[in-house]
Design a protein around this motif. Structure first.
Motif, PDB file in Angstrom:
ATOM      1  N   PHE B 239       0.833  -1.202   0.000  1.00 26.31           N
ATOM      2  CA  PHE B 239       0.000   0.000   0.000  1.00 26.31           C
ATOM      3  C   PHE B 239       0.866   1.248   0.000  1.00 26.31           C
ATOM      4  CE2 PHE B 239      -3.418   2.809   0.802  1.00 26.31           C
ATOM      5  CZ  PHE B 239      -3.029   3.674   1.800  1.00 26.31           C
ATOM      6  N   VAL B 242       2.498   1.906  -3.400  1.00 29.27           N
ATOM      7  CA  VAL B 242       1.549   2.431  -4.384  1.00 29.27           C
ATOM      8  C   VAL B 242       1.194   3.878  -4.056  1.00 29.27           C
ATOM      9  CG1 VAL B 242      -0.850   2.211  -5.149  1.00 29.27           C
ATOM     10  CG2 VAL B 242       0.597   0.197  -5.028  1.00 29.27           C
ATOM     11  N   VAL B 255       2.149  -3.825  -8.891  1.00 31.13           N
ATOM     12  CA  VAL B 255       1.089  -3.725  -7.882  1.00 31.13           C
ATOM     13  C   VAL B 255       0.720  -5.135  -7.432  1.00 31.13           C
ATOM     14  CG1 VAL B 255      -1.265  -2.953  -7.422  1.00 31.13           C
ATOM     15  CG2 VAL B 255       0.195  -1.640  -8.968  1.00 31.13           C
ATOM     16  N   VAL B 257      -1.861  -7.132  -6.117  1.00 31.67           N
ATOM     17  CA  VAL B 257      -3.303  -7.015  -5.900  1.00 31.67           C
ATOM     18  C   VAL B 257      -3.722  -7.769  -4.638  1.00 31.67           C
ATOM     19  CG1 VAL B 257      -5.572  -7.485  -6.891  1.00 31.67           C
ATOM     20  CG2 VAL B 257      -3.688  -6.768  -8.376  1.00 31.67           C
ATOM     21  N   LEU B 260      -2.895  -5.887  -1.519  1.00 32.79           N
ATOM     22  CA  LEU B 260      -3.749  -4.715  -1.328  1.00 32.79           C
ATOM     23  C   LEU B 260      -5.157  -5.123  -0.912  1.00 32.79           C
ATOM     24  CD1 LEU B 260      -2.469  -2.511  -4.272  1.00 32.79           C
ATOM     25  CD2 LEU B 260      -2.269  -2.012  -1.841  1.00 32.79           C
ATOM     26  N   ALA B 422      -6.926  -2.045  -7.651  1.00 28.76           N
ATOM     27  CA  ALA B 422      -5.523  -2.460  -7.737  1.00 28.76           C
ATOM     28  C   ALA B 422      -5.255  -3.178  -9.058  1.00 28.76           C
ATOM     29  CB  ALA B 422      -5.169  -3.379  -6.563  1.00 28.76           C
ATOM     30  N   ARG B 426      -2.664  -2.060 -11.808  1.00 29.17           N
ATOM     31  CA  ARG B 426      -1.623  -2.981 -12.260  1.00 29.17           C
ATOM     32  C   ARG B 426      -1.612  -3.043 -13.777  1.00 29.17           C
ATOM     33  NH1 ARG B 426      -1.362  -8.556 -13.445  1.00 29.17           N
ATOM     34  NH2 ARG B 426      -3.624  -8.470 -13.586  1.00 29.17           N
TER      35      ARG B 426
END
Lengths: 200, 487
Positions: B239, B242, B255, B257, B260, B422, B426
């Motif tokens: 987190f 990002v 990213v 996912v 997140l 997310a 990405r």
């Protein structure tokens, strides 16, 4: 052109409004001072309307009764912080609305493999009388209203099911009455779409 | 006014209401407290705080302005001695290192975006490529075990799978049945033996050794926390990476996912049982092409414990979709799954410490017509601190899918919205921001709008606010720059 109240308001109209407002404030002050009779008076004046709002939101009589009771429980706890800037029913409706949202989002515990609460099964047979059809239609509309985005949902339910005026809703939401009317218009457009999809 | 709108108004206003139950008023009156709670002076004190804050702000601004002008005035009067000292100070400052080395694999990609790339295959056709290169697999005739062998628990998983921005989102189906069940003792099947360590256990121990040697500071961490539970990092590091990239105005390059999703789903209050299990099914938060896609969230939370000792061992999580109901089950990028996408999925952990929460999200492709009965079963088995076997089984049903996403639980809404956001991020970052289309822009805006709605509904929820802020910011980033070829 819509009926427009005379401006300035007549003395009688102003007096009535002021009287109602002052009466509410006196009632609230009494309740805060511990006057139980005043609290019971408030309940008698408002509980039917709160119940009606809860029923329109949840669609079930028993659940509406429980939610109404829960609303007042929360109201007593929140009363010290109620500043009296809005009407009592407006304040109660907001508590009730939040209570309803918490209720539908409450996790439902189960350990059974059976479906815990299946949705209402639609009656595919032709309606035998208008009452059944009307009830089903009302239920469909209720569900679609609950699918609206939160800002629209609150506006629609508060106005049509809570009886709050556009101005009151605007005060709660801290936006203009024009914005509220735009929300209503948008909500109707979305409801139209959702109901059309259902028919298809 | 539109005649249909008028009709809707009429129908809304005319909703009939039965009379309240006869005893309702009495029930409400019985709840009237003997003594009303005292006024907390919250409003008065809040008002006072606001005034004080305003005064501080004004004074601070005045002081700063004064300093600014004073400094500007004295610049010309600086003494040679001060100049010498200032130069010395400048020389003594260490030269800043290369940013990429500091930022690691998730350094942002600066704008503007490179030329649009070709369209990428959907996640369905590249399922095999979605697996992390580091993952080991032990074949089993009836089950598959997967082990993450990252030495660092918070290492973000490389973006190995091609982008599919609408892989997660769903339009038609919905659901929201949340099951939070307590562990019940089962007599049939004990938890896996720990005498013969499975590859999972061995992997965990190896990770712990590597971690301890690499970072002595982490020796204070409990042994059972060496690797992230079920291979999903807590999400805090992902987190922050990002967030920093977006705050710099850059699209994050990688990213995670799954991490997140785990971050936004957060934790849940647990009972006295060592582990709690939640399983919930819903449609996605924004419109998507397929009507038969649903999102399944599985959350495992361990209870609070003051001594930090493991609360459960030999943990096994089995996600078993009904073949007649589910055509495919796919984990979000970064999560463990099944290569064939048919399930079942089995995840194992040797132990779990206290106050650990892990949420996994799976995309289900449902067979049509969508069944009302059981869609999938989720079983969690483990041994408690005393070594006794425990197990709990939950099912998710198709009848719950009719419920709109808005009516799902808070945790479900945060997890699914976080996943869609997310995954979209990405996809944008993986292509360097290229391939941005009107459809993906619209979806990005939808996600931002949903996130803002969620934050407005839950004003006290920090995660919801964070998601709303980042989704809005990333949506603005998406809108800047050229648009790629249409899909």
């Amino acid at each position: 052109m819509a009926n427009v109240a005379s401006f300035p308001a007549s003395q009688t109209q102003r007096d009535d409004a002021v009287t109602a407002w002052e009466e509410e404030r006196r009632l609230l002050a009494s309740i805060r001072d511990g006057n139980r009779a005043a609290a019971e008076d408030l309940v008698d004046r408002t509980y039917s309307a709160v119940y009606a709002s809860m029923f329109r939101l949840c669609g079930d009589a028993e659940t509406a009764a429980d939610l109404t009771q829960e609303t007042y429980q929360k109201a007593w706890a929140a009363l010290p912080n109620f500043d009296g800037r809005s009407q009592v029913f407006t304040w109660l409706y907001r508590i009730g609305y939040t209570t309803f949202l918490n209720h539908i989002r409450r996790p439902r515990r189960t350990s059974s493999l059976d479906a815990p609460d299946a949705p209402d099964v639609r009656d595919n047979a032709p309606a035998v009388d208008e009452t059944i059809a009307e009830r089903e239609e009302a239920e469909r509309l209720r569900r679609r209203v609950l699918e609206l985005p939160e800002d629209l949902r609150f506006t629609v339910t508060a106005h049509f099911w809570g009886g709050l005026s556009v101005k009151e809703i605007a005060t709660i939401e801290k936006i203009t009455t024009v914005a509220i009317r735009k929300r209503l218009h948008k909500a109707f457009s979305i409801l139209e779409m959702l109901l059309d999809e259902e028919v298809q | 006014m539109n005649p249909r709108h008028k009709d809707l108004q009429r129908r809304l206003s005319m909703a009939s209401v039965p009379k309240p139950p006869a005893d309702l008023a009495d029930r409400i009156k019985r709840d009237i407290p003997e003594a009303m709670p005292a006024r907390t002076h919250r409003h008065a004190s809040a008002f006072g705080m606001r005034i004080a804050a305003s005064i501080l702000l004004v004074v601070g601004a005045a002081w700063f302005t004064l300093r600014l002008f004073t400094r500007a005035g004295t610049e010309h009067e600086i003494s040679p001695a001060m100049v010498t000292r200032r130069k010395e100070a400048q020389v003594s400052l260490p030269a800043p290192g290369p940013q990429t080395a500091e930022a690691g694999p998730m350094s942002g990609v600066p704008l503007p975006a490179p030329p649009p790339a070709a369209l990428e295959p959907s996640a369905t056709s590249s399922r095999a490529a979605a697996a992390t290169p580091d993952e080991q697999r032990s074949d089993d005739s009836t089950r598959r075990f997967e082990t993450a062998t990252n030495a660092r628990g918070d290492q973000p998983v490389a973006n190995g799978s091609p982008a599919a921005p609408q892989a997660i989102a769903d339009a038609g189906t919905s659901g929201g049945a949340l099951y939070a069940a307590k562990a019940v003792e089962e007599k049939s099947e004990p938890a896996p033996e720990s005498a013969n360590p499975s590859p999972v256990v061995a992997g965990s121990l190896a990770n712990e050794t590597a971690r301890r040697s690499a970072a002595p500071m982490l020796q204070t961490a409990p042994a059972h926390q060496a690797a992230p539970p079920f291979g999903i990092p807590s999400g805090e590091a992902a987190f922050q990476e990002v967030k920093r990239a977006i705050e710099r105005g850059e699209r994050p390059h990688e990213v995670n996912v799954a991490a997140l999703v785990n971050y936004f789903a957060g934790s849940a209050a647990t009972s006295a049982d060592p582990l709690s299990l939640e399983a919930e099914l819903s449609k996605g938060p924004v419109a998507a092409a397929a009507d038969n896609v649903a999102l399944l969230r599985i959350s495992v939370d361990s209870r609070h414990s003051g001594d930090g000792a493991a609360v459960a061992r030999d943990i096994r999580l089995e996600i078993d979709p009904e073949p007649a109901a589910v055509a495919g089950i796919h984990p979000v990028p970064g999560a463990r799954g099944d290569a064939d996408g048919n399930g079942p999925i089995v995840l194992a952990e040797s132990s779990l410490g206290p106050d650990v929460s892990t949420t996994m999200l799976y995309r289900l492709e449902l067979r049509t017509p969508i069944r009302r009965g059981t869609i999938a079963s989720v079983r969690l088995s483990f041994r408690n601190a005393s070594g006794d076997p425990r197990a709990v089984t939950l099912t998710v049903n198709g009848s719950q899918i009719q419920r709109p996403w808005l009516l799902a639980s808070r945790r479900q809404r945060l997890a699914t919205l976080g996943a869609v956001w997310a995954d979209d991020l990405r996809a944008q970052g993986g292509r360097g921001g290229a391939g941005k289309t009107a459809a993906s822009l619209h979806e990005g805006q939808d996600v931002a709008r949903r996130a803002e709605e969620l934050a407005a509904q839950e004003p006290a929820d920090a995660r919801a606010r964070e998601l709303a802020a980042l989704a809005s910011a990333s949506s603005r980033l998406q809108n800047s720059g050229p648009t790629g070829s249409a899909r």
